[in-house]
Design a protein around this motif. Structure first.
Motif, PDB file in Angstrom:
ATOM      1  N   SER A  90       0.550  -0.637  -0.231  1.00 34.41           N
ATOM      2  CA  SER A  90       0.235  -0.046   0.017  1.00 34.41           C
ATOM      3  C   SER A  90       0.916   1.513   0.458  1.00 34.41           C
ATOM      4  CB  SER A  90      -1.145   0.282   1.109  1.00 34.41           C
ATOM      5  OG  SER A  90      -0.696   0.079   2.106  1.00 34.41           O
ATOM      6  N   GLY A  91       0.149   2.032  -0.252  1.00 36.49           N
ATOM      7  CA  GLY A  91       1.015   3.507  -0.109  1.00 36.49           C
ATOM      8  C   GLY A  91       1.431   4.141   1.220  1.00 36.49           C
ATOM      9  N   CYS A  92       0.944   3.857   2.369  1.00 35.94           N
ATOM     10  CA  CYS A  92       1.553   4.305   3.472  1.00 35.94           C
ATOM     11  C   CYS A  92       2.246   3.403   3.867  1.00 35.94           C
ATOM     12  CB  CYS A  92       0.145   3.710   5.028  1.00 35.94           C
ATOM     13  SG  CYS A  92      -0.300   2.200   5.153  1.00 35.94           S
ATOM     14  N   GLU A  93       2.915   2.030   3.425  1.00 33.81           N
ATOM     15  CA  GLU A  93       3.599   1.442   3.550  1.00 33.81           C
ATOM     16  C   GLU A  93       4.962   1.519   2.704  1.00 33.81           C
ATOM     17  OE1 GLU A  93       3.223  -2.875   3.922  1.00 33.81           O
ATOM     18  OE2 GLU A  93       1.084  -2.630   3.401  1.00 33.81           O
ATOM     19  N   ALA A 122      -0.069  18.405   2.579  1.00 34.00           N
ATOM     20  CA  ALA A 122       0.681  16.697   2.314  1.00 34.00           C
ATOM     21  C   ALA A 122      -0.379  15.745   2.872  1.00 34.00           C
ATOM     22  CB  ALA A 122       1.554  16.457   2.562  1.00 34.00           C
ATOM     23  N   PHE A 123      -0.697  14.813   1.782  1.00 35.95           N
ATOM     24  CA  PHE A 123      -1.256  13.740   2.454  1.00 35.95           C
ATOM     25  C   PHE A 123      -0.350  11.583   1.860  1.00 35.95           C
ATOM     26  CE2 PHE A 123      -3.643   9.284   2.008  1.00 35.95           C
ATOM     27  CZ  PHE A 123      -4.487   9.719   3.253  1.00 35.95           C
ATOM     28  N   HIS A 124      -0.066  11.539   2.964  1.00 38.70           N
ATOM     29  CA  HIS A 124       1.026  10.511   2.231  1.00 38.70           C
ATOM     30  C   HIS A 124       0.211   8.690   3.616  1.00 38.70           C
ATOM     31  CE1 HIS A 124       4.031  12.979   0.866  1.00 38.70           C
ATOM     32  NE2 HIS A 124       4.090  13.748   2.234  1.00 38.70           N
ATOM     33  N   GLY A 125      -0.178   9.189   4.159  1.00 39.20           N
ATOM     34  CA  GLY A 125      -1.073   8.188   4.712  1.00 39.20           C
ATOM     35  C   GLY A 125      -1.762   7.750   6.320  1.00 39.20           C
ATOM     36  N   LEU A 176       7.292  15.221  -0.303  1.00 43.06           N
ATOM     37  CA  LEU A 176       5.812  15.489  -1.322  1.00 43.06           C
ATOM     38  C   LEU A 176       5.612  14.924  -2.717  1.00 43.06           C
ATOM     39  CD1 LEU A 176       7.498  18.868  -3.983  1.00 43.06           C
ATOM     40  CD2 LEU A 176       9.055  16.445  -2.526  1.00 43.06           C
ATOM     41  N   GLU A 177       4.441  15.347  -2.684  1.00 46.86           N
ATOM     42  CA  GLU A 177       3.930  14.611  -3.804  1.00 46.86           C
ATOM     43  C   GLU A 177       4.297  16.465  -4.448  1.00 46.86           C
ATOM     44  OE1 GLU A 177      -0.463  13.996  -2.290  1.00 46.86           O
ATOM     45  OE2 GLU A 177       0.708  15.013  -1.115  1.00 46.86           O
ATOM     46  N   MET A 178       4.640  15.271  -6.092  1.00 50.72           N
ATOM     47  CA  MET A 178       4.522  15.987  -7.434  1.00 50.72           C
ATOM     48  C   MET A 178       3.428  16.906  -8.106  1.00 50.72           C
ATOM     49  SD  MET A 178       7.883  15.602  -6.649  1.00 50.72           S
ATOM     50  CE  MET A 178       9.078  16.062  -7.448  1.00 50.72           C
ATOM     51  N   GLY A 181      -3.037  15.003  -4.088  1.00 51.15           N
ATOM     52  CA  GLY A 181      -4.107  14.700  -4.824  1.00 51.15           C
ATOM     53  C   GLY A 181      -5.124  14.895  -3.552  1.00 51.15           C
ATOM     54  N   GLU A 182      -5.047  14.486  -2.120  1.00 56.27           N
ATOM     55  CA  GLU A 182      -6.192  14.531  -1.567  1.00 56.27           C
ATOM     56  C   GLU A 182      -6.034  16.087  -1.174  1.00 56.27           C
ATOM     57  OE1 GLU A 182      -6.436  11.314  -1.771  1.00 56.27           O
ATOM     58  OE2 GLU A 182      -8.083  11.771  -0.482  1.00 56.27           O
ATOM     59  N   GLY A 183      -5.161  16.655  -0.864  1.00 52.10           N
ATOM     60  CA  GLY A 183      -4.993  18.429  -1.088  1.00 52.10           C
ATOM     61  C   GLY A 183      -5.748  19.900  -1.984  1.00 52.10           C
ATOM     62  N   CYS A 209       9.890  11.611  -3.254  1.00 52.20           N
ATOM     63  CA  CYS A 209       8.940  11.787  -3.851  1.00 52.20           C
ATOM     64  C   CYS A 209       8.013  10.868  -3.812  1.00 52.20           C
ATOM     65  CB  CYS A 209       9.109  11.707  -4.702  1.00 52.20           C
ATOM     66  SG  CYS A 209      10.540  12.682  -5.644  1.00 52.20           S
ATOM     67  N   ASP A 210       6.305  11.058  -3.427  1.00 50.72           N
ATOM     68  CA  ASP A 210       5.688  10.505  -3.030  1.00 50.72           C
ATOM     69  C   ASP A 210       4.769  10.474  -4.062  1.00 50.72           C
ATOM     70  OD1 ASP A 210       2.645   9.295  -2.701  1.00 50.72           O
ATOM     71  OD2 ASP A 210       2.959  10.460  -0.493  1.00 50.72           O
ATOM     72  N   GLU A 211       4.707   9.885  -5.525  1.00 49.51           N
ATOM     73  CA  GLU A 211       4.287   8.911  -6.331  1.00 49.51           C
ATOM     74  C   GLU A 211       3.074   7.860  -5.940  1.00 49.51           C
ATOM     75  OE1 GLU A 211       5.155  10.192  -9.061  1.00 49.51           O
ATOM     76  OE2 GLU A 211       7.334  11.780  -9.093  1.00 49.51           O
ATOM     77  N   ALA A 238       2.840   3.413  -5.867  1.00 50.25           N
ATOM     78  CA  ALA A 238       1.083   2.218  -5.071  1.00 50.25           C
ATOM     79  C   ALA A 238      -0.263   2.205  -5.573  1.00 50.25           C
ATOM     80  CB  ALA A 238       0.755   1.830  -3.132  1.00 50.25           C
ATOM     81  N   LYS A 239      -1.161   2.697  -4.775  1.00 48.89           N
ATOM     82  CA  LYS A 239      -2.717   3.108  -6.088  1.00 48.89           C
ATOM     83  C   LYS A 239      -2.216   2.497  -7.278  1.00 48.89           C
ATOM     84  CE  LYS A 239      -4.813   6.683  -3.505  1.00 48.89           C
ATOM     85  NZ  LYS A 239      -3.823   7.551  -2.493  1.00 48.89           N
ATOM     86  N   GLY A 240      -2.344   3.018  -8.434  1.00 52.43           N
ATOM     87  CA  GLY A 240      -1.852   3.032  -9.465  1.00 52.43           C
ATOM     88  C   GLY A 240      -1.125   1.579 -10.071  1.00 52.43           C
TER      89      GLY A 240
END
Ligand code: PLP
Length: 386
Positions: A90-93, A122-125, A176-178, A181-183, A209-211, A238-240
């Motif tokens: 998962s993303g948080c992991e 930011a959203f990281h999990g 950071l996220e490039m 998303g959630e933000g 980078c949180d992609e 993760a996700k996609g």
């Protein structure tokens, strides 16, 4: 547990960008399980690959060699320019691995209390460390004490990061996220990304980078940082990545590579043959069907179509995005649009209270784009004039 405010719908099956509920009503899916179903629903290549892999072997421990995992690691490194991969689910992991890595790196530099710079919004999990890195007080409330070792700065503000560095000698990384998303679909400028890369090199920090949401071809390049022509030290995915089969990955390069040794980190399920086969098939299909280029064209068509259909509506603050990561910011909270869209047979999301978020599958067709633009612009117009 009551962790999600669920909408009153249950789906039974899907096809491409269409989902059908248990009563037979069909929906146009412009959310893809929040950027998960990269190839849409029921993609024949993915279904076949997963079925064949399930018939061979689902899981073996990371105590053994796993050929599918090695192949996937090779592909991801070749596509990203990174050099090592840790697989999880998962993303948080993936971000937990990144955070542990940054701390480990700091300790090796003689920094006993390493600090990671993170961004506002930011959203990281949702695990403790990634929740602490997340810039959303509402999500954090009630879970204190949070994990220490994070300082927060405004997004796209290099000067703020330089200022933090002036009085904090314990910084080891920036995360950071490039594209946030959630933000609310906030885009890191190429100048910011380039400046960050330079600053991290100057200071010996890791650029992480949180992609998880913006990676996997969604913005028109394999990974979001590639728009700026930089290479991070750490990247999380993760996700996609598995098009619906859970898999996450944390990749390293440069000064972040080679840090973890056996015993430093792990995951029982991480990188099992089934998940890796799903990810390998996702990558191969994106490549074979030129879905990166498709994300650019389809994303522009959706943004331009909405802009044209909504022109003159004063409630529209901004229509923005990169590829198929799209936000329509309104001048007022618009969460109720989600239920109205559902009634109208359209799956969308609202984030950061005022931003309609679209994350359709990369296989969205021209006809579906037209339908999406028509239905959504009508819903937004009606909402704004009510
Ligand atoms: C969704 C998301 C996460 C968390 O992923 P999970 O799989 O839900 O743990 C982390 N970072 C970003 C950018 C995300 O969009």
């Amino acid at each position: 547990m009551n962790t999600y405010a669920r909408l009153p719908v249950t789906f039974s099956h899907g096809e491409g960008c269409r989902l059908t509920d248990i009563n037979g009503k069909t929906y146009l899916d412009a959310l893809s399980g929040i950027a998960v179903n990269t190839l849409g629903h029921n993609h024949p290549a993915l279904v076949k690959a997963i079925a064949e892999q399930a018939g061979r072997m689902l899981h073996v421990s990371n105590l053994y060699g796993i050929r599918e995992q090695e192949q996937l690691a090779d592909r991801l490194c070749a596509l990203s320019g990174m050099s090592e991969v840790f697989f999880c689910n998962s993303g948080c992991e993936a971000n937990e691995a990144a955070i542990k890595l940054a701390r480990f790196y700091g300790h090796q530099q003689g920094i006993d209390s390493p600090v990671i710079i993170v961004m506002e919004k930011a959203f990281h999990g949702r695990t403790l460390a990634t929740l602490s890195a997340t810039g959303n007080r509402k999500a954090q409330a009630g879970f204190e004490p949070l994990v220490s070792g994070f300082v927060r700065v405004p997004y796209n503000d290099l000067a703020a990061i330089r200022a933090v560095a002036e009085h904090n000698k314990n910084i080891v990384a920036v995360m950071l996220e490039m594209v946030q998303g959630e933000g609310g679909i906030n885009i890191a400028t190429n100048e910011f990304q380039g400046g960050l890369r330079q600053l991290c090199d100057e200071k010996g920090w890791l650029l992480m980078c949180d992609e998880v949401q913006c990676g996997m071809a969604r913005t028109g390049t394999w990974f979001g940082f590639q728009h700026a022509g930089i290479l991070p030290d750490v990247m999380s995915l993760a996700k996609g990545l598995g098009s619906g089969v859970p898999i996450g990955a944390c990749l390293t390069s440069g000064r972040a590579a080679g840090l973890f040794k056996p015993g430093n980190h792990g995951s029982t399920f991480g990188g099992n043959p089934l998940a890796c086969t799903a990810a390998l098939t996702t990558l191969a299909t994106i490549e074979a069907d030129a879905l990166m280029a498709r994300a650019v064209v389809a994303g522009a068509a959706i943004r331009e179509g909405l802009a044209a259909a909504l022109v003159g509506n004063k409630g529209i603050v901004d229509i923005r995005g990169k590829g198929l990561m799209i936000g329509i910011e309104l001048d007022r909270p618009c969460g109720e649009l989600v239920a109205r869209a559902l009634d109208a047979g359209l799956l969308i999301n609202v984030t950061a209270e005022k931003v309609v978020r679209l994350l359709p599958a990369l296989v969205i067709t021209d006809a579906e784009i037209k339908e999406l633009v028509e239905r959504l612009s009508t819903l937004i117009r009606d909402f704004l004039s009510a």
